[in-house]
Write a protein that holds these residues in place. Structure first.
Motif, short mmCIF file in Angstrom:
data_model
loop_
_atom_site.label_atom_id
_atom_site.label_comp_id
_atom_site.label_asym_id
_atom_site.label_seq_id
_atom_site.Cartn_x
_atom_site.Cartn_y
_atom_site.Cartn_z
N SER A 225 0.81 -1.21 0.00
CA SER A 225 0.00 0.00 0.00
C SER A 225 0.85 1.27 0.00
O SER A 225 0.35 2.35 -0.29
CB SER A 225 -0.92 0.01 1.22
N GLY A 226 2.14 1.12 0.36
CA GLY A 226 2.98 2.30 0.51
C GLY A 226 2.81 2.97 1.86
O GLY A 226 3.41 4.02 2.12
N LEU A 227 2.01 2.37 2.72
CA LEU A 227 1.77 2.93 4.04
C LEU A 227 2.68 2.25 5.07
O LEU A 227 2.72 1.03 5.15
CB LEU A 227 0.32 2.70 4.47
N ALA A 228 3.43 3.06 5.81
CA ALA A 228 4.24 2.52 6.89
C ALA A 228 3.81 3.08 8.24
O ALA A 228 4.03 2.45 9.27
CB ALA A 228 5.73 2.84 6.66
N GLY A 251 6.76 11.96 1.28
CA GLY A 251 6.41 10.66 1.85
C GLY A 251 4.95 10.49 2.22
O GLY A 251 4.54 9.39 2.64
N VAL A 252 4.14 11.53 2.10
CA VAL A 252 2.72 11.40 2.42
C VAL A 252 2.00 10.74 1.25
O VAL A 252 2.09 11.19 0.11
CB VAL A 252 2.08 12.77 2.73
N VAL A 253 1.29 9.66 1.55
CA VAL A 253 0.55 8.91 0.52
C VAL A 253 -0.90 9.37 0.44
O VAL A 253 -1.49 9.47 -0.64
CB VAL A 253 0.61 7.39 0.82
N HIS A 254 -1.48 9.69 1.59
CA HIS A 254 -2.91 10.00 1.62
C HIS A 254 -3.21 10.80 2.89
O HIS A 254 -2.61 10.57 3.94
CB HIS A 254 -3.72 8.70 1.61
N VAL A 255 -4.15 11.73 2.79
CA VAL A 255 -4.65 12.46 3.95
C VAL A 255 -6.17 12.30 3.98
O VAL A 255 -6.86 12.57 3.00
CB VAL A 255 -4.29 13.96 3.90
N ARG A 256 -6.68 11.82 5.11
CA ARG A 256 -8.12 11.67 5.30
C ARG A 256 -8.57 12.69 6.33
O ARG A 256 -7.99 12.80 7.42
CB ARG A 256 -8.46 10.25 5.78
N GLY A 266 1.64 7.63 5.42
CA GLY A 266 2.84 7.79 4.61
C GLY A 266 3.93 6.79 4.92
O GLY A 266 3.67 5.73 5.51
N ASP A 267 5.16 7.12 4.52
CA ASP A 267 6.28 6.19 4.63
C ASP A 267 6.89 6.22 6.03
O ASP A 267 6.37 6.85 6.95
CB ASP A 267 7.33 6.49 3.56
N GLY A 268 8.04 5.55 6.15
CA GLY A 268 8.66 5.38 7.46
C GLY A 268 9.16 6.65 8.11
O GLY A 268 9.39 6.69 9.32
#
Length: 313
Positions: A225-228, A251-256, A266-268
């Motif tokens: 998912s790319g989420l860490a 590194g942010v993948v998504h903001v809800r 996001g990532d690590g």
């Protein structure tokens, strides 16, 4: 493509429509023999309709279903001895005693699991002499599960089996299912509990609006998912900073966004990046929640702002 004889279930291009509502839309997936397979998704995603088409309780408008090499409709006589089904409403007469229901259902199968094993494992010893209609919701759910398993089916279909169960019996139920699975029983279940899907299921199918949103082993879904990590910030303390500012961070993948909070995935390096961003702007967010990503986060990324209990009915 896996060999056909390795499959307990094969669904191809399944479609079911109710009037103007497309409940299941060109759905395809496979379940390996001897696995525990979970379907997750919001209410209205099509999970129950899919299960009912697989069980032969509803006729698909298009597509095909093969269960243990059998067609649920054309091979009905053999098919019913192969599966066990736990519905959300079993329709047991209210005055029927629990032990009578267990004996009746066991008599319909060529082999069965002993009543003593089921009552012990599912905590039903004190309910055997009670009428079904007098039971609490959680007790009825455990009886319904027992009736699905009493025929020692090759494949058990369980529709939200742990809804209404307290934590103790949820744990006892899954531990018993694991033992049955180790003896060769294939389990196909729907659930709203992401922790159950991650802890107990070999493979997860995430449905949304009648289609596959994601599928695979839980840990792989999280990894791919790319989420860490996930960080939660209270909106009230961020002033004029908004979703777009946070979404632009490295590194942010998504903001809800909810009424009270920003959920940032996001990532690590996410925690450090968010902290540096706020510090540079002199923002003190107060209480910040941070944790590693889990299956809930994959769910939200796949279906948007719906939660596991929400969505279309």
């Amino acid at each position: 493509m896996r060999p056909t004889n390795a499959l307990a279930l094969q669904v191809k291009s399944l479609r079911k429509v109710y009037g103007d509502v497309v409940a299941v839309d060109d759905l395809s997936f496979e379940v390996e023999r001897g696995s525990i397979f979970c379907m997750i998704g919001p209410n209205g995603a099509g999970k129950t309709t899919t299960i009912e088409c697989i069980e032969g309780l509803r006729k698909p408008d298009a597509g095909s279903v093969v269960v243990a090499g059998l067609d649920p409709m054309a091979d009905r006589a053999r098919f019913v001895h192969t599966i066990g089904v736990q519905l959300q409403d079993v329709g047991i007469p209210p005055r029927m005693k629990v032990r009578e229901a267990l004996r009746l259902f066991a008599s319909l199968y060529r082999t069965s699991i002993s009543q003593s094993e089921l009552t012990d494992e599912l905590g039903l010893d004190g309910s055997l002499r009670k009428q079904y209609g007098s039971l609490s919701g959680g007790q009825k759910r455990r009886v319904n599960i027992a009736l699905a398993l009493v025929g020692n089916p090759e494949i058990a279909f369980l529709d939200e089996p742990t809804t209404g169960l307290d934590p103790e019996y949820r744990f006892r139920f899954w531990e018993y299912l694991k033992r049955q699975n180790s003896r060769g029983m294939t389990i196909v279940a729907t659930t709203h509990y992401m922790e159950e899907a991650r802890e107990y299921c070999d493979e997860v199918l995430l449905m949304n609006e009648g289609r596959v949103a994601a599928s695979g082993p839980p840990e792989r879904l999280i990894a791919e998912s790319g989420l860490a990590a996930r960080v939660v910030l209270p909106r009230a303390t961020l002033g004029t900073l908004g979703e777009d500012d946070l979404a632009a961070l490295p590194g942010v993948v998504h903001v809800r966004t909810t009424e009270t909070s920003f959920y940032i995935y996001g990532d690590g390096n996410l925690v450090g990046d968010v902290s540096d961003f706020l510090s540079e702007r002199g923002v003190s967010p107060g209480v910040v929640e941070a944790r590693p990503a889990n299956l809930d986060d994959v769910y939200f990324l796949a279906v948007g702002n719906q939660d596991p209990q929400g969505g279309r009915k």
